[in-house]
Write a protein that holds these residues in place. Structure first.
Motif, PDB file in Angstrom:
ATOM      1  N   GLU A 111       1.175  -1.517  -0.035  1.00  8.85           N
ATOM      2  CA  GLU A 111      -0.350   0.044  -0.096  1.00  8.85           C
ATOM      3  C   GLU A 111       0.875   0.758   0.444  1.00  8.85           C
ATOM      4  OE1 GLU A 111      -3.664   1.682   2.567  1.00  8.85           O
ATOM      5  OE2 GLU A 111      -2.794   0.460   2.988  1.00  8.85           O
TER       6      GLU A 111
ATOM      7  N   ARG B 180      -5.320   0.604  -1.135  1.00 11.69           N
ATOM      8  CA  ARG B 180      -5.749   0.504   0.323  1.00 11.69           C
ATOM      9  C   ARG B 180      -6.027  -1.890   0.057  1.00 11.69           C
ATOM     10  NH1 ARG B 180      -9.466   3.025   1.338  1.00 11.69           N
ATOM     11  NH2 ARG B 180      -8.813   5.058   2.461  1.00 11.69           N
ATOM     12  N   LEU B 181      -6.701  -1.542  -1.324  1.00 11.25           N
ATOM     13  CA  LEU B 181      -7.487  -2.555  -1.717  1.00 11.25           C
ATOM     14  C   LEU B 181      -6.293  -3.562  -2.107  1.00 11.25           C
ATOM     15  CD1 LEU B 181      -9.656  -4.676  -2.613  1.00 11.25           C
ATOM     16  CD2 LEU B 181      -9.541  -3.394  -5.052  1.00 11.25           C
ATOM     17  N   ALA B 182      -5.060  -2.976  -2.747  1.00 11.46           N
ATOM     18  CA  ALA B 182      -3.766  -3.839  -3.345  1.00 11.46           C
ATOM     19  C   ALA B 182      -3.206  -4.235  -1.955  1.00 11.46           C
ATOM     20  CB  ALA B 182      -3.348  -3.622  -4.460  1.00 11.46           C
TER      21      ALA B 182
ATOM     22  N   THR C 205      -4.493  -4.560   0.942  1.00 16.29           N
ATOM     23  CA  THR C 205      -5.064  -5.477   1.832  1.00 16.29           C
ATOM     24  C   THR C 205      -4.963  -7.248   0.653  1.00 16.29           C
ATOM     25  OG1 THR C 205      -6.358  -4.268   2.493  1.00 16.29           O
ATOM     26  CG2 THR C 205      -7.247  -6.156   2.868  1.00 16.29           C
ATOM     27  N   TYR C 206      -4.909  -6.887  -0.647  1.00 16.35           N
ATOM     28  CA  TYR C 206      -5.288  -8.759  -0.968  1.00 16.35           C
ATOM     29  C   TYR C 206      -3.372  -9.043  -0.706  1.00 16.35           C
ATOM     30  CZ  TYR C 206      -4.870 -11.801  -5.371  1.00 16.35           C
ATOM     31  OH  TYR C 206      -4.408 -12.243  -5.777  1.00 16.35           O
ATOM     32  N   ALA C 207      -3.337  -8.079  -0.541  1.00 17.24           N
ATOM     33  CA  ALA C 207      -1.093  -8.784   0.051  1.00 17.24           C
ATOM     34  C   ALA C 207      -1.173  -9.091   0.682  1.00 17.24           C
ATOM     35  CB  ALA C 207       0.044  -7.655  -0.275  1.00 17.24           C
ATOM     36  N   LYS C 208      -1.744  -8.315   1.388  1.00 14.21           N
ATOM     37  CA  LYS C 208      -0.807  -9.016   3.231  1.00 14.21           C
ATOM     38  C   LYS C 208      -1.766 -10.584   3.484  1.00 14.21           C
ATOM     39  CE  LYS C 208      -0.922  -4.118   5.815  1.00 14.21           C
ATOM     40  NZ  LYS C 208      -2.005  -3.249   5.696  1.00 14.21           N
ATOM     41  N   TYR C 209      -3.015 -10.956   2.995  1.00 10.14           N
ATOM     42  CA  TYR C 209      -4.109 -12.118   2.547  1.00 10.14           C
ATOM     43  C   TYR C 209      -3.194 -13.092   2.399  1.00 10.14           C
ATOM     44  CZ  TYR C 209      -7.930 -10.553   5.314  1.00 10.14           C
ATOM     45  OH  TYR C 209      -9.145  -9.982   6.138  1.00 10.14           O
ATOM     46  N   ASN C 210      -2.291 -12.715   1.091  1.00  6.93           N
ATOM     47  CA  ASN C 210      -1.600 -13.587   0.167  1.00  6.93           C
ATOM     48  C   ASN C 210       0.054 -13.338   0.402  1.00  6.93           C
ATOM     49  OD1 ASN C 210      -3.291 -14.191  -1.591  1.00  6.93           O
ATOM     50  ND2 ASN C 210      -3.326 -12.754  -2.478  1.00  6.93           N
TER      51      ASN C 210
ATOM     52  N   TRP D 190       0.604 -17.943   1.163  1.00  6.37           N
ATOM     53  CA  TRP D 190       0.201 -18.496   0.536  1.00  6.37           C
ATOM     54  C   TRP D 190       1.757 -19.406   0.135  1.00  6.37           C
ATOM     55  CZ3 TRP D 190      -1.969 -22.332  -1.037  1.00  6.37           C
ATOM     56  CH2 TRP D 190      -1.642 -23.452  -2.771  1.00  6.37           C
TER      57      TRP D 190
END
Length: 101
Positions: free
Chosen positions: A44, A58-60, A62-67, A70
Motif C-alpha cells: 500500500e 488500500r485494496l492491493a 489488503t490483498y497482499a497481506k492476505y496472500n 501462500w
C-alpha cells in the motif's frame, strides 16, 4: 533445478542423496522467501508513493497481506512435486495435489 538433481541422484541409484536435495531445497526456499514476504506488508505505501489512487492502494495492500501466507506452502508443494516426479512416482504427487488444493 531440483527435478534435475533428484533425477540424477535416482539415476545413480542414490535415493538418500535425492532426499538430501529435497531437504536442502525446501530449507533454502523457506529461508530465502521469508525476507521477501516482508515486502507484502508495504504494498500500500509503495503504491501510494508511485501515485496510485488511495482506494486502489488500500485494496492491493489488503490483498497482499492476505496472500503473504501462500508462497511458502506453495513453494514446498512444488519441491515435493518435483521430487516425486523425478522418481517416477505419480501417486504421492497426486496426493500432494489433493492436499494443497
Amino acid at each position: 533445478v531440483l527435478n534435475a538433481l533428484v533425477g540424477q541422484a535416482m539415476g545413480s541409484e542414490n535415493p538418500k542423496m535425492a532426499g538430501v536435495w529435497l531437504q536442502q531445497s525446501m530449507f533454502w526456499l523457506t529461508v530465502t522467501m521469508l525476507p521477501c514476504l516482508v515486502g507484502f506488508f508495504y504494498v500500500e505505501p509503495a503504491l501510494l508513493i508511485l501515485g496510485f489512487p488511495q482506494d486502489l492502494a488500500r485494496l492491493a495492500g489488503t490483498y497482499a497481506k492476505y496472500n503473504v501466507f501462500w508462497p511458502v506452502p506453495n513453494g514446498l508443494y512444488q519441491c515435493m512435486r518435483f521430487y516425486f516426479q523425478a522418481q517416477g512416482l505419480p501417486r504421492p504427487a497426486m496426493y500432494n495435489n489433493i492436499a494443497f488444493l
